[in-house]
Design a protein around this motif. Structure first.
Motif, PDB file in Angstrom:
ATOM      1  N   GLN A 114     -11.425  73.421  16.829  1.00  0.00           N
ATOM      2  CA  GLN A 114     -10.339  74.406  16.824  1.00  0.00           C
ATOM      3  C   GLN A 114     -10.873  75.834  16.886  1.00  0.00           C
ATOM      4  OE1 GLN A 114      -7.908  73.435  13.343  1.00  0.00           O
ATOM      5  NE2 GLN A 114      -7.986  71.297  13.995  1.00  0.00           N
ATOM      6  N   MET A 115     -12.030  76.061  16.270  1.00  0.00           N
ATOM      7  CA  MET A 115     -12.599  77.406  16.224  1.00  0.00           C
ATOM      8  C   MET A 115     -13.421  77.732  17.475  1.00  0.00           C
ATOM      9  SD  MET A 115     -13.919  77.145  12.281  1.00  0.00           S
ATOM     10  CE  MET A 115     -14.802  78.710  12.195  1.00  0.00           C
ATOM     11  N   GLY A 116     -13.635  76.750  18.337  1.00  0.00           N
ATOM     12  CA  GLY A 116     -14.467  76.966  19.515  1.00  0.00           C
ATOM     13  C   GLY A 116     -15.957  76.895  19.205  1.00  0.00           C
ATOM     14  N   LEU A 117     -16.282  76.766  17.911  1.00  0.00           N
ATOM     15  CA  LEU A 117     -17.686  76.702  17.493  1.00  0.00           C
ATOM     16  C   LEU A 117     -18.379  75.455  18.016  1.00  0.00           C
ATOM     17  CD1 LEU A 117     -18.209  77.714  13.740  1.00  0.00           C
ATOM     18  CD2 LEU A 117     -19.213  78.736  15.790  1.00  0.00           C
ATOM     19  N   ILE A 118     -17.603  74.441  18.370  1.00  0.00           N
ATOM     20  CA  ILE A 118     -18.198  73.182  18.816  1.00  0.00           C
ATOM     21  C   ILE A 118     -19.024  73.375  20.090  1.00  0.00           C
ATOM     22  CG2 ILE A 118     -16.292  72.360  20.280  1.00  0.00           C
ATOM     23  CD1 ILE A 118     -18.386  70.192  17.857  1.00  0.00           C
ATOM     24  N   VAL A 119     -18.714  74.408  20.868  1.00  0.00           N
ATOM     25  CA  VAL A 119     -19.469  74.616  22.112  1.00  0.00           C
ATOM     26  C   VAL A 119     -20.942  74.951  21.813  1.00  0.00           C
ATOM     27  CG1 VAL A 119     -19.642  75.959  24.242  1.00  0.00           C
ATOM     28  CG2 VAL A 119     -17.413  75.117  23.472  1.00  0.00           C
ATOM     29  N   PRO A 120     -21.226  76.033  21.050  1.00  0.00           N
ATOM     30  CA  PRO A 120     -22.635  76.267  20.719  1.00  0.00           C
ATOM     31  C   PRO A 120     -23.225  75.198  19.802  1.00  0.00           C
ATOM     32  CG  PRO A 120     -21.208  77.849  19.577  1.00  0.00           C
ATOM     33  CD  PRO A 120     -20.351  77.127  20.562  1.00  0.00           C
ATOM     34  N   MET A 121     -22.427  74.668  18.862  1.00  0.00           N
ATOM     35  CA  MET A 121     -22.956  73.621  17.968  1.00  0.00           C
ATOM     36  C   MET A 121     -23.318  72.368  18.761  1.00  0.00           C
ATOM     37  SD  MET A 121     -20.415  73.971  14.660  1.00  0.00           S
ATOM     38  CE  MET A 121     -21.075  72.621  13.711  1.00  0.00           C
ATOM     39  N   GLY A 122     -22.467  72.030  19.709  1.00  0.00           N
ATOM     40  CA  GLY A 122     -22.714  70.847  20.538  1.00  0.00           C
ATOM     41  C   GLY A 122     -23.946  71.020  21.415  1.00  0.00           C
ATOM     42  N   ALA A 123     -24.117  72.233  21.944  1.00  0.00           N
ATOM     43  CA  ALA A 123     -25.309  72.511  22.765  1.00  0.00           C
ATOM     44  C   ALA A 123     -26.562  72.410  21.902  1.00  0.00           C
ATOM     45  CB  ALA A 123     -25.197  73.890  23.407  1.00  0.00           C
ATOM     46  N   TRP A 124     -26.462  72.916  20.682  1.00  0.00           N
ATOM     47  CA  TRP A 124     -27.589  72.809  19.742  1.00  0.00           C
ATOM     48  C   TRP A 124     -27.929  71.333  19.492  1.00  0.00           C
ATOM     49  CZ3 TRP A 124     -27.414  70.393  14.932  1.00  0.00           C
ATOM     50  CH2 TRP A 124     -28.596  70.474  14.190  1.00  0.00           C
ATOM     51  N   ALA A 125     -26.890  70.516  19.265  1.00  0.00           N
ATOM     52  CA  ALA A 125     -27.116  69.096  18.964  1.00  0.00           C
ATOM     53  C   ALA A 125     -27.825  68.403  20.128  1.00  0.00           C
ATOM     54  CB  ALA A 125     -25.786  68.399  18.654  1.00  0.00           C
ATOM     55  N   ILE A 126     -27.393  68.699  21.353  1.00  0.00           N
ATOM     56  CA  ILE A 126     -28.019  68.063  22.516  1.00  0.00           C
ATOM     57  C   ILE A 126     -29.501  68.451  22.594  1.00  0.00           C
ATOM     58  CG2 ILE A 126     -28.049  67.983  25.052  1.00  0.00           C
ATOM     59  CD1 ILE A 126     -24.957  68.450  24.940  1.00  0.00           C
ATOM     60  N   ARG A 127     -29.768  69.744  22.435  1.00  0.00           N
ATOM     61  CA  ARG A 127     -31.151  70.214  22.565  1.00  0.00           C
ATOM     62  C   ARG A 127     -32.018  69.654  21.430  1.00  0.00           C
ATOM     63  NH1 ARG A 127     -34.186  74.491  20.901  1.00  0.00           N
ATOM     64  NH2 ARG A 127     -35.840  75.157  22.320  1.00  0.00           N
ATOM     65  N   GLN A 128     -31.500  69.708  20.195  1.00  0.00           N
ATOM     66  CA  GLN A 128     -32.270  69.212  19.046  1.00  0.00           C
ATOM     67  C   GLN A 128     -32.535  67.711  19.175  1.00  0.00           C
ATOM     68  OE1 GLN A 128     -33.585  71.305  16.669  1.00  0.00           O
ATOM     69  NE2 GLN A 128     -34.761  69.443  16.249  1.00  0.00           N
TER      70      GLN A 128
ATOM     71  N   ALA B 235     -28.576  59.074  21.716  1.00  0.00           N
ATOM     72  CA  ALA B 235     -27.164  59.259  22.078  1.00  0.00           C
ATOM     73  C   ALA B 235     -26.607  60.455  21.311  1.00  0.00           C
ATOM     74  CB  ALA B 235     -26.371  57.999  21.752  1.00  0.00           C
ATOM     75  N   VAL B 236     -25.899  61.327  22.021  1.00  0.00           N
ATOM     76  CA  VAL B 236     -25.332  62.525  21.395  1.00  0.00           C
ATOM     77  C   VAL B 236     -23.830  62.567  21.677  1.00  0.00           C
ATOM     78  CG1 VAL B 236     -25.513  65.035  21.153  1.00  0.00           C
ATOM     79  CG2 VAL B 236     -27.514  63.718  21.908  1.00  0.00           C
ATOM     80  N   ASN B 237     -23.048  62.841  20.635  1.00  0.00           N
ATOM     81  CA  ASN B 237     -21.596  62.966  20.802  1.00  0.00           C
ATOM     82  C   ASN B 237     -21.250  64.300  21.461  1.00  0.00           C
ATOM     83  OD1 ASN B 237     -20.379  60.558  19.284  1.00  0.00           O
ATOM     84  ND2 ASN B 237     -21.919  61.354  17.857  1.00  0.00           N
ATOM     85  N   VAL B 238     -20.386  64.242  22.455  1.00  0.00           N
ATOM     86  CA  VAL B 238     -19.951  65.460  23.139  1.00  0.00           C
ATOM     87  C   VAL B 238     -18.432  65.547  23.059  1.00  0.00           C
ATOM     88  CG1 VAL B 238     -19.901  66.703  25.332  1.00  0.00           C
ATOM     89  CG2 VAL B 238     -21.953  65.421  24.694  1.00  0.00           C
ATOM     90  N   SER B 239     -17.955  66.676  22.555  1.00  0.00           N
ATOM     91  CA  SER B 239     -16.511  66.890  22.417  1.00  0.00           C
ATOM     92  C   SER B 239     -15.869  67.212  23.767  1.00  0.00           C
ATOM     93  CB  SER B 239     -16.288  68.049  21.441  1.00  0.00           C
ATOM     94  OG  SER B 239     -14.990  68.565  21.586  1.00  0.00           O
ATOM     95  N   ALA B 240     -14.621  66.818  23.908  1.00  0.00           N
ATOM     96  CA  ALA B 240     -13.863  67.144  25.128  1.00  0.00           C
ATOM     97  C   ALA B 240     -13.822  68.657  25.353  1.00  0.00           C
ATOM     98  CB  ALA B 240     -12.446  66.582  25.029  1.00  0.00           C
ATOM     99  N   ILE B 241     -13.847  69.433  24.271  1.00  0.00           N
ATOM    100  CA  ILE B 241     -13.832  70.904  24.388  1.00  0.00           C
ATOM    101  C   ILE B 241     -15.041  71.391  25.189  1.00  0.00           C
ATOM    102  CG2 ILE B 241     -13.709  73.094  23.086  1.00  0.00           C
ATOM    103  CD1 ILE B 241     -11.421  71.339  22.245  1.00  0.00           C
TER     104      ILE B 241
END
Ligand code: C2E
Ligand code: CA
Ligand code: CA
Ligand code: CA
Length: 276
Positions: free
Chosen positions: A82-96, A111-117
């Motif tokens: 909802q906050m849009g934070l998932i975009v940078p957080m998700g990118a961090w998760a993929i890279r880490q 395997a990494v979870n990716v949000s529809a956002i």
């Protein structure tokens, strides 16, 4: 009855106010935690039933809070979305996850979870995957992205294009939580998935319920016709593991094999195999 109604109304207002307050607090804490990068990835093994081999590990985000253990991702991921934070957080998760997997002394997929956002800006998502692969040197075939069907009801053409670009990089795509919502077996053929993950609600019933057995068996048969592999999530007992193997699933994930583990726990587990 009238005064009870009035009391109820007052109570409701107070609870709503507390709800808003705790939500604001959680939002603010999430923002600060992200600013300071106070997140970790834990990993849960995915096991090949026939051999007991760990073929992949799913990265699950953890938010450690001092003295309180972890905030559940079920609580903070929807908020981050909802906050849009998932975009940078998700990118961090993929890279880490790519960096971690590249350093593992075993060649399991990650395997990494990716949000529809994250799919709303496909260029940004594809770029973050490219950066993660380049920075880590991970073989793209070892990276698998898990998406839920909520992605597929948005913009079909845009989503399909983004998924094809990811597949062209060599990355695998899994359809997560299958069976819980509106995704039909047709989605498995229409989109370039490589794996389907059957939701754990089916695993819970598989030992006792004929309908769940029939559903798992049918999903396995159709998935295999479309060259997809099948994981059943939430396997907690040997009976469930035996049953899903009999029904045609080749992979399983769940507490029977291992809970999500931190880096050290994962290394220890995989150095001492012999799980079930
Ligand atoms: P999910 O992707 O379906 O992940 C599986 C969840 O089931 C995990 O919960 C895992 O700990 C739990 N689980 C695994 N085996 C068992 C079992 O045998 N029994 C039971 N009862 N549960 C089991 P977790 O770690 O709390 O994550 C919850 C959800 O949060 C995930 O569900 C996923 O949707 C989301 N999530 C976690 N990390 C991320 C992330 O990095 N990005 C995004 N977008 N979502 C994430
Ligand atoms: Ca998942
Ligand atoms: Ca799942
Ligand atoms: Ca889920």
């Amino acid at each position: 009855a009238k005064s009870a109604g009035r009391n109820a109304a007052v109570l409701f207002t107070r609870e709503m106010a507390e709800g808003v307050h705790s939500r604001r607090t959680l939002e603010e804490n999430l923002r600060l935690a992200w600013r300071d990068r106070r997140f970790a990835l834990h990993y849960q093994p995915i096991v090949e039933l026939a051999s007991g081999r760990v073929v992949a590990c799913e990265a699950l985000m953890r938010w450690p809070v001092e003295g309180k253990g972890f905030v559940s991702p079920a609580e903070f991921i929807p908020l981050a979305e909802q906050m849009g934070l998932i975009v940078p957080m998700g990118a961090w998760a993929i890279r880490q996850a790519c960096l971690d997997a590249a350093a593992w002394p075993f060649d399991a997929d990650v395997a990494v979870n990716v949000s529809a956002i994250q799919f709303r800006d496909p260029d940004d998502l594809v770029r973050s995957v490219e950066i993660a692969l380049a920075d880590s040197g991970l073989d793209p075939a070892r990276l698998e992205l898990e998406v839920t069907e909520s992605l597929l009801i948005d913009d079909a053409d845009e989503t399909l294009a983004a998924m094809r670009r990811l597949r062209a990089l060599g990355v695998k795509l899994a359809l997560d939580d299958f069976g819980t919502g509106y995704a039909s077996i047709g989605y498995l053929a229409r989109y370039p998935f490589t794996k389907v993950k059957i939701d754990r609600s089916f695993a819970q019933l598989v030992a006792t319920d004929d309908t769940s057995r029939a559903i798992i068996e049918t999903i396995c048969a159709l998935a295999h016709r479309f060259d997809l592999t099948v994981v059943v999530e939430g396997i907690e007992t040997c009976t469930q593991a035996d049953e899903i193997a009999r029904l045609g699933a080749e992979f399983a994930q769940g507490y029977l094999f291992a809970k999500p583990l931190d880096g050290a726990g994962l290394q220890t587990l995989l150095a001492h195999p012999g799980l079930c």
